[in-house]
Design a protein around this motif. Structure first.
Motif, short mmCIF file in Angstrom:
data_model
loop_
_atom_site.label_atom_id
_atom_site.label_comp_id
_atom_site.label_asym_id
_atom_site.label_seq_id
_atom_site.Cartn_x
_atom_site.Cartn_y
_atom_site.Cartn_z
N VAL A 25 34.85 43.27 53.94
CA VAL A 25 34.64 41.88 54.36
C VAL A 25 35.52 40.92 53.58
CG1 VAL A 25 32.26 42.30 55.08
CG2 VAL A 25 32.71 41.58 52.74
N ASN A 26 36.13 41.39 52.49
CA ASN A 26 37.05 40.57 51.70
C ASN A 26 38.50 40.89 52.00
OD1 ASN A 26 34.81 39.43 50.36
ND2 ASN A 26 34.78 41.13 48.90
N GLY A 27 38.74 41.60 53.08
CA GLY A 27 40.09 42.03 53.43
C GLY A 27 40.96 40.92 53.97
N PRO A 28 42.13 41.29 54.49
CA PRO A 28 43.11 40.30 54.96
C PRO A 28 42.56 39.37 56.04
CG PRO A 28 44.10 42.47 54.79
CD PRO A 28 42.64 42.66 54.58
N GLU A 29 41.58 39.85 56.81
CA GLU A 29 41.04 39.00 57.88
C GLU A 29 40.11 37.92 57.34
OE1 GLU A 29 38.20 42.34 57.16
OE2 GLU A 29 40.38 42.13 57.38
N ALA A 30 39.70 38.02 56.06
CA ALA A 30 38.82 37.02 55.46
C ALA A 30 39.60 35.74 55.18
CB ALA A 30 38.21 37.56 54.17
N ALA A 31 38.85 34.65 54.99
CA ALA A 31 39.51 33.37 54.71
C ALA A 31 40.34 33.45 53.43
CB ALA A 31 38.46 32.27 54.62
N LYS A 32 39.83 34.17 52.43
CA LYS A 32 40.58 34.36 51.19
C LYS A 32 39.98 35.54 50.44
CE LYS A 32 37.77 30.92 48.74
NZ LYS A 32 37.79 29.67 47.95
N PHE A 33 40.79 36.16 49.56
CA PHE A 33 40.30 37.26 48.75
C PHE A 33 39.25 36.74 47.76
CE2 PHE A 33 44.80 38.98 49.36
CZ PHE A 33 44.43 39.79 50.42
N LYS A 34 38.28 37.59 47.44
CA LYS A 34 37.28 37.23 46.43
C LYS A 34 37.58 37.99 45.15
CE LYS A 34 33.30 35.94 49.30
NZ LYS A 34 33.56 36.43 50.65
N VAL A 35 38.48 37.46 44.36
CA VAL A 35 38.85 38.10 43.11
C VAL A 35 37.82 37.74 42.04
CG1 VAL A 35 40.56 38.18 41.26
CG2 VAL A 35 41.29 38.22 43.66
N LEU A 36 37.17 38.78 41.51
CA LEU A 36 36.14 38.59 40.50
C LEU A 36 36.75 38.09 39.19
CD1 LEU A 36 34.20 41.92 41.19
CD2 LEU A 36 33.50 39.62 41.88
N GLN A 37 36.04 37.20 38.54
CA GLN A 37 36.45 36.73 37.21
C GLN A 37 35.91 37.73 36.18
OE1 GLN A 37 38.53 33.66 37.36
NE2 GLN A 37 38.38 34.76 39.31
N VAL A 38 36.73 38.07 35.19
CA VAL A 38 36.41 39.22 34.35
C VAL A 38 36.52 38.94 32.86
CG1 VAL A 38 37.13 40.84 36.14
CG2 VAL A 38 38.80 40.07 34.41
N ALA A 39 35.86 39.80 32.10
CA ALA A 39 36.00 39.83 30.64
C ALA A 39 35.95 41.30 30.22
CB ALA A 39 34.89 39.05 29.96
N GLY A 40 36.77 41.68 29.22
CA GLY A 40 36.77 43.05 28.72
C GLY A 40 37.64 44.00 29.50
N ILE A 41 38.24 43.55 30.61
CA ILE A 41 39.06 44.42 31.45
C ILE A 41 40.32 43.67 31.86
CG2 ILE A 41 37.88 43.69 33.57
CD1 ILE A 41 38.23 46.54 34.64
N THR A 42 41.42 44.39 31.97
CA THR A 42 42.67 43.82 32.47
C THR A 42 43.25 44.76 33.52
OG1 THR A 42 43.97 44.92 30.73
CG2 THR A 42 43.20 42.68 30.28
N TYR A 43 44.01 44.20 34.45
CA TYR A 43 44.65 45.03 35.49
C TYR A 43 45.69 44.21 36.24
CZ TYR A 43 41.70 42.61 38.92
OH TYR A 43 41.10 41.65 39.70
N THR A 44 46.47 44.88 37.06
CA THR A 44 47.50 44.25 37.89
C THR A 44 47.25 44.60 39.35
OG1 THR A 44 49.11 44.44 36.09
CG2 THR A 44 49.98 44.07 38.31
N TRP A 45 47.43 43.64 40.24
CA TRP A 45 47.31 43.94 41.68
C TRP A 45 48.56 43.47 42.43
CZ3 TRP A 45 46.53 40.12 45.65
CH2 TRP A 45 46.30 38.82 45.20
N ASN A 46 48.81 44.15 43.54
CA ASN A 46 50.04 43.94 44.32
C ASN A 46 49.69 43.32 45.67
OD1 ASN A 46 52.46 44.02 45.64
ND2 ASN A 46 52.73 46.25 45.55
N PRO A 47 49.99 42.04 45.90
CA PRO A 47 49.66 41.40 47.17
C PRO A 47 50.30 42.06 48.38
CG PRO A 47 50.29 39.77 45.51
CD PRO A 47 50.63 41.12 44.95
N ALA A 48 51.45 42.73 48.17
CA ALA A 48 52.16 43.34 49.29
C ALA A 48 51.62 44.70 49.68
CB ALA A 48 53.65 43.46 48.94
N ALA A 49 50.80 45.30 48.83
CA ALA A 49 50.27 46.63 49.13
C ALA A 49 49.18 46.56 50.20
CB ALA A 49 49.71 47.26 47.86
N ALA A 50 48.93 47.70 50.82
CA ALA A 50 47.93 47.77 51.87
C ALA A 50 46.53 47.63 51.28
CB ALA A 50 48.05 49.10 52.62
#
Length: 604
Positions: free
Chosen positions: A500-525
């Motif tokens: 439900v948070n996919g490309p068809e959604a109004a916008k991605f729901k990126v969770l705000q975090v503490a204790g974790i880091t990561y990288t995401w690729n907007p161009a990936a499937a």
């Protein structure tokens, strides 16, 4: 002697007889005049009746329908852009009440009946002035404004459906007279009596009885026997956007199927004019065009297309947008679709034009107008008195200073990776909260949903009050700690960009975090957006089979906002309220300086 003595008596008798005759003649004359006047009046009345019968009878009856939605307990005008419509200051319960009275008075002067309705989210996610008292002040205020019927919305379930029943029927909670910064029935002389208006929930069913939680519809009968039926519904997706505990034991049905099934039932009761009060909406391409629907999209479009053509109008909500136009129903006829923005800033005035020959709505002659609740009118005295009372009662809670900021505010504005300074602060506060520590095991990662951050954290010359903090987190969610494996956490992070948070959604729901880091690729499937090997917890690479203790709020814990991965977690422990953790963290880190947004990054 006898004759001479009789003459005066005879004269007197004659004079009396003449006077009596004159009196009789005068009475007869008056009677004749009165009879003539009566005959003339009767003739005039008959002529007037004859003339009236020659005049054509009205072909239509006009009924005024006033509607609001998504009030969210905003008894006082909201601040910032939330307190304006196109740069015009708007809203506030006292001004809303005055505008409603004025509009009704205008309708009455035209000989029109009036009804006031709402499309959900009247309570919940409310400012502290209402939320500190379980939204009892808002229910009181809306009842005093003459609201008659309202559909339930998703936020009506914020404190659970049993609490919503209390909102309807009244009564006081044994909440310890202010425990957890809330106080039901703070004035013992005036217990909470419940809503005077009717809540409607056509598509919300009790699983135990298969009956609707509230009545599915209400029928309003106007002069000359004109009937209008109002069907009230919330969005079918409500369970996914509220806490599971709040709707446990309830089921939510499809909006279109529910409304269409009720049409024959209403028609059997002589109802030909039908209005749906729906807590679901759309998104116009131009949000400022509040009296039109340019390029409108979203669920309301599909719902309208599926609804029975016998339904004449849809009063909608949920998206906090303002629009007013007609869209074709599936028979190709225009059907009115409206929404009055949010926070009491607009009133939708609909002139329902009912054909006297058919008893049905003449849609071509049915018009609507979204009117701004301006603040250039005299605020309603009774509503003002109500607000002033609760402002005094809430002051000790609201004004308490809990910390300071080294900057004017901490903002929820995202960077390119969709991370925000305020999101980091809230996640840090969750991670530091001792109430979620279980068996000495502390969480190492925290997650916060961005939709739960309702405003920037502002200060008064550097001072942060509980009232300002509450504005940021008004839901009174509980914190929950739990165990999740590295594999589960990977799935969780991908759900920010899929389902439900996919490309068809109004916008991605990126969770705000503490204790974790990561990288995401907007161009990936979708499903592969997290860059492989980028996830680290405490600076160490994530291990699939390792179990990690994490913390979040109970809304996300139950899979809310499209994150079912949380429901697969184990060993859940409930802690305290999120607002208490937030306030305590600000006190412990006084003064607070916003940290860099370097936990989430974009790459390939």
């Amino acid at each position: 002697m006898s004759q001479a003595g009789a003459a005066p008596g005879t004269a007197a008798a004659t004079q009396q007889a003449q006077q009596a005759l004159q009196t009789q003649q005068a009475a007869a004359t008056q009677a004749a005049q009165a009879a003539q006047a009566q005959a003339e009046q009767t003739g005039q009345a008959a002529q007037a009746q004859a003339d009236q019968s020659k005049k054509p009878k009205p072909t239509h009856t006009q009924i005024q329908l006033l509607a609001i939605n998504d009030f969210h307990g905003n008894l006082e005008p909201a601040t910032g852009s939330g307190g304006k419509i196109n740069d015009i200051p708007a809203g506030g319960a006292a001004y809303l009440a005055t505008h409603l009275k004025q509009l009704r008075a205008e309708a009455k002067a035209k000989g029109q009946d009036s009804v006031t309705v709402a499309a959900g989210d009247l309570i919940g996610a409310s400012p502290l002035l209402s939320a500190a008292f379980h939204d009892e002040p808002t229910v009181e205020a809306l009842s005093g404004m003459g609201l008659e019927a309202a559909s339930v919305g998703n936020h009506e379930f914020d404190e659970g459906w049993k609490e919503l029943l209390r909102m309807q029927t009244g009564g006081c909670l044994p909440d310890g007279d202010g425990q957890n910064n809330q106080n039901s029935c703070p004035d013992p002389k005036h217990p909470f009596k419940g809503a005077k208006y009717k809540y409607l929930s056509a598509n919300v069913f009790l699983e135990s009885t298969h009956k609707t939680l509230f009545a599915p519809y209400t029928i309003k009968t106007f002069k000359d026997g004109k009937k209008v039926g109002f069907i009230g519904m919330t969005l079918e997706n409500t369970p996914n956007i509220v806490t599971a505990a709040g709707v446990k034991g309830l089921s939510f049905k499809d909006e279109v199927e529910t409304a269409n099934a009720l049409v024959p039932e209403l028609k059997k009761q002589g109802v030909k004019s039908i209005v749906v009060l729906l807590h679901e909406g759309g998104f116009p391409a131009d949000p400022k065009a509040y009296n039109s629907c340019p390029g409108i999209s979203g669920p309301i479009v599909d719902i309208n297309a599926g609804l029975d053509p016998e339904i004449d109008a849809i009063v909608s909500g949920h998206t906090h947008q303002a629009y007013n136009c007609s869209l074709p129903d599936k028979a190709g006829k225009p059907r009115l679709i409206t929404s009055a923005s949010s926070f009491g800033r607009l009133i939708t005035e609909v002139r329902l034009s009912i054909d006297n020959a058919t008893g049905d709505v003449d849609r071509v002659n049915t018009l609507a107008n979204n009117q701004i609740v301006t603040q250039d009118v005299v605020p309603d005295r009774q509503t003002t008195k109500l607000i002033d009372k609760y402002k005094k009662l809430v002051a000790p809670i609201e004004s308490k200073v809990i910390g300071h900021l080294t900057t004017p505010s901490v903002v929820r504005t995202n960077d390119d990776s969709l991370e925000s300074p305020l999101g980091n602060l809230i996640a840090d506060a969750q991670l530091a909260d001792p109430s979620v520590v279980s068996g000495g095991k502390k969480p190492v990662v925290a997650f916060m949903n961005p939709g739960g951050i309702r405003a920037d954290l502002a200060s008064n010359n550097g001072e942060v009050t509980f009232g300002k903090a509450f504005t940021v987190q008004p839901f009174n969610n509980f914190l929950v700690s739990m165990d999740m494996t590295g594999t589960q956490l990977k799935a969780l992070l991908e759900q920010q960009f899929s389902g439900v948070n996919g490309p068809e959604a109004a916008k991605f729901k990126v969770l705000q975090v503490a204790g974790i880091t990561y990288t995401w690729n907007p161009a990936a499937a979708a499903g592969s957006k997290i860059v492989a090997g980028s996830i680290k917890i405490g600076g160490q690479p994530l291990v699939d089979g390792t179990s990690y203790r994490i913390v979040t709020n109970n809304f996300l814990s139950d899979g809310g906002d499209g994150f079912p991965a949380f429901t697969t977690a184990t060993n859940k422990v409930f802690g305290g309220l999120d607002i208490d953790a937030f306030a305590s963290y600000l006190t412990a880190h006084d003064p607070y300086t916003p940290v860099a947004t370097d936990r989430i990054s974009i790459g390939s």
